[in-house]
Design a protein around this motif. Sequence first.
Motif, PDB file in Angstrom:
ATOM      1  N   ARG A  99      -4.950   4.734  -4.252  1.00  0.00           N
ATOM      2  CA  ARG A  99      -5.622   4.950  -5.652  1.00  0.00           C
ATOM      3  C   ARG A  99      -4.442   5.345  -6.573  1.00  0.00           C
ATOM      4  NH1 ARG A  99      -9.760   6.371  -2.231  1.00  0.00           N
ATOM      5  NH2 ARG A  99     -11.842   5.624  -2.860  1.00  0.00           N
ATOM      6  N   ARG A 100      -3.581   4.023  -6.885  1.00  0.00           N
ATOM      7  CA  ARG A 100      -2.256   4.209  -7.567  1.00  0.00           C
ATOM      8  C   ARG A 100      -2.582   5.148  -8.950  1.00  0.00           C
ATOM      9  NH1 ARG A 100       1.518   1.707  -5.261  1.00  0.00           N
ATOM     10  NH2 ARG A 100       2.745   1.567  -7.431  1.00  0.00           N
ATOM     11  N   ARG A 101      -3.320   4.779  -9.681  1.00  0.00           N
ATOM     12  CA  ARG A 101      -3.689   5.416 -11.118  1.00  0.00           C
ATOM     13  C   ARG A 101      -3.588   6.951 -10.669  1.00  0.00           C
ATOM     14  NH1 ARG A 101      -7.729   2.672 -13.678  1.00  0.00           N
ATOM     15  NH2 ARG A 101      -6.110   0.990 -14.087  1.00  0.00           N
ATOM     16  N   LEU A 102      -4.585   7.362  -9.807  1.00  0.00           N
ATOM     17  CA  LEU A 102      -4.878   8.656  -9.566  1.00  0.00           C
ATOM     18  C   LEU A 102      -3.717   9.293  -9.143  1.00  0.00           C
ATOM     19  CD1 LEU A 102      -6.601  11.146  -9.336  1.00  0.00           C
ATOM     20  CD2 LEU A 102      -7.736  10.218  -7.150  1.00  0.00           C
ATOM     21  N   ALA A 103      -3.029   8.652  -8.017  1.00  0.00           N
ATOM     22  CA  ALA A 103      -1.606   9.053  -7.548  1.00  0.00           C
ATOM     23  C   ALA A 103      -0.483   9.348  -8.609  1.00  0.00           C
ATOM     24  CB  ALA A 103      -1.179   8.185  -6.387  1.00  0.00           C
ATOM     25  N   TRP A 104      -0.408   8.491  -9.625  1.00  0.00           N
ATOM     26  CA  TRP A 104       0.433   8.635 -10.518  1.00  0.00           C
ATOM     27  C   TRP A 104       0.155   9.796 -11.638  1.00  0.00           C
ATOM     28  CZ3 TRP A 104       5.213   6.771 -11.778  1.00  0.00           C
ATOM     29  CH2 TRP A 104       5.542   5.457 -11.278  1.00  0.00           C
ATOM     30  N   TRP A 105      -1.088  10.172 -11.816  1.00  0.00           N
ATOM     31  CA  TRP A 105      -1.385  11.328 -12.417  1.00  0.00           C
ATOM     32  C   TRP A 105      -1.333  12.723 -11.650  1.00  0.00           C
ATOM     33  CZ3 TRP A 105      -2.239  12.219 -17.449  1.00  0.00           C
ATOM     34  CH2 TRP A 105      -2.614  11.137 -18.102  1.00  0.00           C
ATOM     35  N   THR A 106      -1.862  12.463 -10.534  1.00  0.00           N
ATOM     36  CA  THR A 106      -1.589  13.946  -9.689  1.00  0.00           C
ATOM     37  C   THR A 106      -0.185  13.833  -9.492  1.00  0.00           C
ATOM     38  OG1 THR A 106      -1.921  12.687  -7.576  1.00  0.00           O
ATOM     39  CG2 THR A 106      -4.057  13.831  -8.837  1.00  0.00           C
ATOM     40  N   VAL A 107       0.706  13.249  -9.116  1.00  0.00           N
ATOM     41  CA  VAL A 107       2.144  13.404  -8.722  1.00  0.00           C
ATOM     42  C   VAL A 107       2.700  13.920 -10.024  1.00  0.00           C
ATOM     43  CG1 VAL A 107       4.258  12.598  -7.645  1.00  0.00           C
ATOM     44  CG2 VAL A 107       1.936  12.206  -6.782  1.00  0.00           C
ATOM     45  N   SER A 108       2.551  13.338 -11.082  1.00  0.00           N
ATOM     46  CA  SER A 108       2.924  13.637 -12.440  1.00  0.00           C
ATOM     47  C   SER A 108       2.741  14.886 -12.946  1.00  0.00           C
ATOM     48  CB  SER A 108       2.907  12.632 -13.578  1.00  0.00           C
ATOM     49  OG  SER A 108       3.199  11.360 -13.200  1.00  0.00           O
ATOM     50  N   PHE A 152       9.289  14.038  -7.000  1.00  0.00           N
ATOM     51  CA  PHE A 152      10.345  13.050  -7.099  1.00  0.00           C
ATOM     52  C   PHE A 152      10.138  12.144  -6.083  1.00  0.00           C
ATOM     53  CE2 PHE A 152      12.189  16.559  -9.370  1.00  0.00           C
ATOM     54  CZ  PHE A 152      12.701  16.069 -10.720  1.00  0.00           C
ATOM     55  N   LEU A 153      10.173  12.198  -5.019  1.00  0.00           N
ATOM     56  CA  LEU A 153       9.934  11.311  -4.000  1.00  0.00           C
ATOM     57  C   LEU A 153       8.508  10.374  -4.035  1.00  0.00           C
ATOM     58  CD1 LEU A 153      11.102  13.192  -0.484  1.00  0.00           C
ATOM     59  CD2 LEU A 153      12.523  11.594  -2.124  1.00  0.00           C
ATOM     60  N   GLY A 154       7.442  11.215  -4.456  1.00  0.00           N
ATOM     61  CA  GLY A 154       6.319  10.588  -4.445  1.00  0.00           C
ATOM     62  C   GLY A 154       6.336   9.437  -5.614  1.00  0.00           C
ATOM     63  N   LEU A 155       6.829   9.984  -7.021  1.00  0.00           N
ATOM     64  CA  LEU A 155       6.992   9.099  -7.955  1.00  0.00           C
ATOM     65  C   LEU A 155       8.159   7.720  -7.723  1.00  0.00           C
ATOM     66  CD1 LEU A 155       7.089  11.592 -10.725  1.00  0.00           C
ATOM     67  CD2 LEU A 155       5.179  10.051 -10.471  1.00  0.00           C
ATOM     68  N   ARG A 182       1.023  -1.090  -0.106  1.00  0.00           N
ATOM     69  CA  ARG A 182      -0.006   0.127   0.080  1.00  0.00           C
ATOM     70  C   ARG A 182       0.899   1.359  -0.032  1.00  0.00           C
ATOM     71  NH1 ARG A 182      -5.129  -0.251   0.782  1.00  0.00           N
ATOM     72  NH2 ARG A 182      -5.086   1.794   2.117  1.00  0.00           N
ATOM     73  N   THR A 183       0.470   2.287  -0.694  1.00  0.00           N
ATOM     74  CA  THR A 183       1.193   3.502  -0.852  1.00  0.00           C
ATOM     75  C   THR A 183       1.233   4.414   0.379  1.00  0.00           C
ATOM     76  OG1 THR A 183      -0.642   4.615  -1.693  1.00  0.00           O
ATOM     77  CG2 THR A 183       0.984   3.635  -3.389  1.00  0.00           C
ATOM     78  N   GLY A 184       0.284   4.088   1.295  1.00  0.00           N
ATOM     79  CA  GLY A 184       0.256   4.970   2.495  1.00  0.00           C
ATOM     80  C   GLY A 184       0.400   4.308   3.815  1.00  0.00           C
ATOM     81  N   SER A 185       1.229   3.234   3.740  1.00  0.00           N
ATOM     82  CA  SER A 185       1.945   2.267   4.681  1.00  0.00           C
ATOM     83  C   SER A 185       3.417   2.536   4.736  1.00  0.00           C
ATOM     84  CB  SER A 185       1.410   1.052   4.594  1.00  0.00           C
ATOM     85  OG  SER A 185       1.911   0.290   3.604  1.00  0.00           O
ATOM     86  N   GLY A 186       3.948   2.172   5.855  1.00  0.00           N
ATOM     87  CA  GLY A 186       5.602   2.330   6.014  1.00  0.00           C
ATOM     88  C   GLY A 186       5.869   3.585   5.714  1.00  0.00           C
ATOM     89  N   PRO A 187       6.999   3.932   5.178  1.00  0.00           N
ATOM     90  CA  PRO A 187       7.537   5.107   4.652  1.00  0.00           C
ATOM     91  C   PRO A 187       6.545   6.041   3.962  1.00  0.00           C
ATOM     92  CG  PRO A 187       9.002   3.200   4.210  1.00  0.00           C
ATOM     93  CD  PRO A 187       7.844   2.570   4.579  1.00  0.00           C
ATOM     94  N   GLY A 188       5.588   5.206   3.457  1.00  0.00           N
ATOM     95  CA  GLY A 188       4.624   6.019   2.707  1.00  0.00           C
ATOM     96  C   GLY A 188       3.741   7.221   3.734  1.00  0.00           C
ATOM     97  N   THR A 248       6.689   0.562  -4.759  1.00  0.00           N
ATOM     98  CA  THR A 248       5.585  -0.125  -4.086  1.00  0.00           C
ATOM     99  C   THR A 248       4.974  -0.891  -5.203  1.00  0.00           C
ATOM    100  OG1 THR A 248       3.867   1.825  -4.227  1.00  0.00           O
ATOM    101  CG2 THR A 248       5.009   1.376  -2.221  1.00  0.00           C
ATOM    102  N   GLY A 249       4.918  -0.280  -6.423  1.00  0.00           N
ATOM    103  CA  GLY A 249       4.320  -0.893  -7.545  1.00  0.00           C
ATOM    104  C   GLY A 249       5.319  -2.099  -8.201  1.00  0.00           C
ATOM    105  N   SER A 250       6.545  -1.887  -8.171  1.00  0.00           N
ATOM    106  CA  SER A 250       7.385  -2.986  -8.652  1.00  0.00           C
ATOM    107  C   SER A 250       7.650  -4.009  -7.786  1.00  0.00           C
ATOM    108  CB  SER A 250       8.780  -2.556  -8.991  1.00  0.00           C
ATOM    109  OG  SER A 250       9.566  -1.783  -7.868  1.00  0.00           O
ATOM    110  N   ARG A 251       7.355  -4.052  -6.459  1.00  0.00           N
ATOM    111  CA  ARG A 251       7.520  -4.832  -5.486  1.00  0.00           C
ATOM    112  C   ARG A 251       6.176  -5.855  -5.678  1.00  0.00           C
ATOM    113  NH1 ARG A 251       6.584  -3.853   0.443  1.00  0.00           N
ATOM    114  NH2 ARG A 251       7.624  -1.850  -0.303  1.00  0.00           N
ATOM    115  N   ALA A 252       4.924  -5.126  -5.987  1.00  0.00           N
ATOM    116  CA  ALA A 252       3.501  -5.775  -6.116  1.00  0.00           C
ATOM    117  C   ALA A 252       3.909  -6.489  -7.518  1.00  0.00           C
ATOM    118  CB  ALA A 252       2.665  -4.696  -6.304  1.00  0.00           C
ATOM    119  N   ARG A 253       4.384  -6.098  -8.569  1.00  0.00           N
ATOM    120  CA  ARG A 253       4.356  -6.719  -9.729  1.00  0.00           C
ATOM    121  C   ARG A 253       5.334  -7.938  -9.529  1.00  0.00           C
ATOM    122  NH1 ARG A 253       4.562  -1.652 -11.857  1.00  0.00           N
ATOM    123  NH2 ARG A 253       6.699  -1.679 -11.828  1.00  0.00           N
TER     124      ARG A 253
END
Length: 148
Positions: A71-80, A122-125, A11-17, A131-136
């Motif tokens: 909400r990973r897709r939304l996070a990618w868009w907004t951080v980008s 940069f930190l967000g991306l 999850r993006t909001g857990s741990g260091p997230g 977190t996404g590469s670990r999931a994959r």
Amino acid sequence: MGDRVTDTSRRTGSGPGRLLVAVYGILALAATARGIYQVATKLDEAPVAYLLSLGAGLVYVVATVALATDRRRLAWWTVSIEMVGVLTVGVLSLVDVGDFPDETVWSAFGQGYGYVPLVLPFLGLVWLWRTGSRARTQDVPATSDDLG
């Protein structure tokens, strides 16, 4: 909403997230409050700058919610969008001072906020990628070659 991850270790909001979400939340509150105040009280003095401040604040609000709720897709868009915004406004505010008679959140690459707006996307991306590469990696099924 198929972009949520169910395994809590990814999850993006857990741990260091959590720290990342907290910083996003603080910046969202500061930038949105500043933008609302500027637009409400002195929009005619620097409309581009003040509307950009409010827009940046709203981007931070959405990014905070997206990261906190995975909400990973939304996070990618907004951080980008945030990264493009801070880089574009950062350059324009130094080159074309006439359009930016007053500071925005992203002016001079976020100098007024200790350059946090420059570093944060940069930190967000990186966090989204990690977190996404670990999931994959964890979701890849084993092949006969992997078994031995």
